[in-house]
Design an enzyme around this catalytic site. Sequence first.
Site, short mmCIF file in Angstrom:
data_model
loop_
_atom_site.label_atom_id
_atom_site.label_comp_id
_atom_site.label_asym_id
_atom_site.label_seq_id
_atom_site.Cartn_x
_atom_site.Cartn_y
_atom_site.Cartn_z
N HIS A 128 -1.88 -2.46 29.85
CA HIS A 128 -3.10 -1.90 29.27
C HIS A 128 -3.53 -0.63 30.00
CE1 HIS A 128 -7.67 -2.10 28.78
NE2 HIS A 128 -7.22 -1.97 27.55
N GLU A 146 -0.07 0.66 26.73
CA GLU A 146 -1.16 0.88 25.77
C GLU A 146 -1.97 2.08 26.22
OE1 GLU A 146 -5.45 0.16 24.39
OE2 GLU A 146 -4.58 0.42 26.40
N ASP A 198 -5.39 5.08 24.90
CA ASP A 198 -6.55 5.37 24.05
C ASP A 198 -6.57 6.86 23.74
OD1 ASP A 198 -7.99 2.67 24.35
OD2 ASP A 198 -7.73 3.30 26.43
N HIS A 247 -10.21 6.48 27.68
CA HIS A 247 -10.84 5.34 27.02
C HIS A 247 -12.27 5.61 26.60
CE1 HIS A 247 -13.23 1.59 26.95
NE2 HIS A 247 -12.18 1.12 26.30
N GLU A 291 -4.09 3.28 20.70
CA GLU A 291 -5.38 2.97 20.08
C GLU A 291 -6.14 4.25 19.75
OE1 GLU A 291 -9.70 0.83 20.94
OE2 GLU A 291 -7.99 0.35 22.24
#
Length: 300
Positions: A49, A76, A78, A91, A159
């Site tokens: 993450h 992962e 953002d 993020h 994301e």
Amino acid sequence: MYVRPAAAAAAAFLGFTLTLLGGTASYAATGPGSTSGSAALGSPVVYAHRGASAYAPENTLEAVDLAMRLGFDWVENDVQRTKDGELVVIHDDTLARTTDVEQLFPDRKPWRVQDFTAAEIAQLDAGSWFGEEYAGAFVPTLREYLDRVQRNQQRLLLEIKKPELYPGIEEQTLKVLGEGGWLDGRRVTQRLVVQSFSADCVRIVHRLRPDLVTAFLGTPTVADLPRYAEFTDRINPWHTTISADWVAAVHGLLGAHGKAMEVDTWIVDDAATARKVQAMGVDGIITNAPDVVQEAVGGF
């Protein structure tokens, strides 16, 4: 969860040890909406993450590289957009928590990403807040991030953050992915997943690139799941909101690519919770501490 310099040093040593032992936690996807190492085989896929963010500053190239050294294939990130239209990997929709923006630009409160140009953001230190050894780490552009993930031969769970703040970000993200080769051939179906908390965003991505694997972040009711199955392949919920019955309900539906839908849960950073969600049948676990989770659910 944030672990400071001592943990970072331990993680670096662990990564070195894993390299010597040939250890790996990599998994290869087998087609749209599908990952090997799934719950059906007993070992959920482990996603780092924001990179290995328990041990390095989140969403930086350093965190991606550490995930690689620890043996993890999937990372992962953002994505948000700057004032002048550049996609950057961060993020929060403000820069204050993970950079020194307050020191460099004290009069620009509330320091929103969309109020700064890419050149201004490139000046920021995105590592010192986490530990002195990361001083000088920067907020990468999406292009820079994609290049590093590709260089490391990793896979990406991307994301799109707060798309309501950035009209057209879905098309722009796909454009950058395409220019970087991420929408070519087998890569689009086996090395990339795009997710969002916005159902509209996921629906748009699916419409624009029906071959791309998508995921919705949240925990829809069982009654609502069929509606999501029309445009997505995965439902990715917070781990405290799910049960074995709910996971089974997701698995019982065919997603946008005609395969059983999958569940990748977040954020799980301890062994006990990792084993708990594994027992529920989840397909993947998204974690800041991928080494801890991997050891709990299957070992190296």
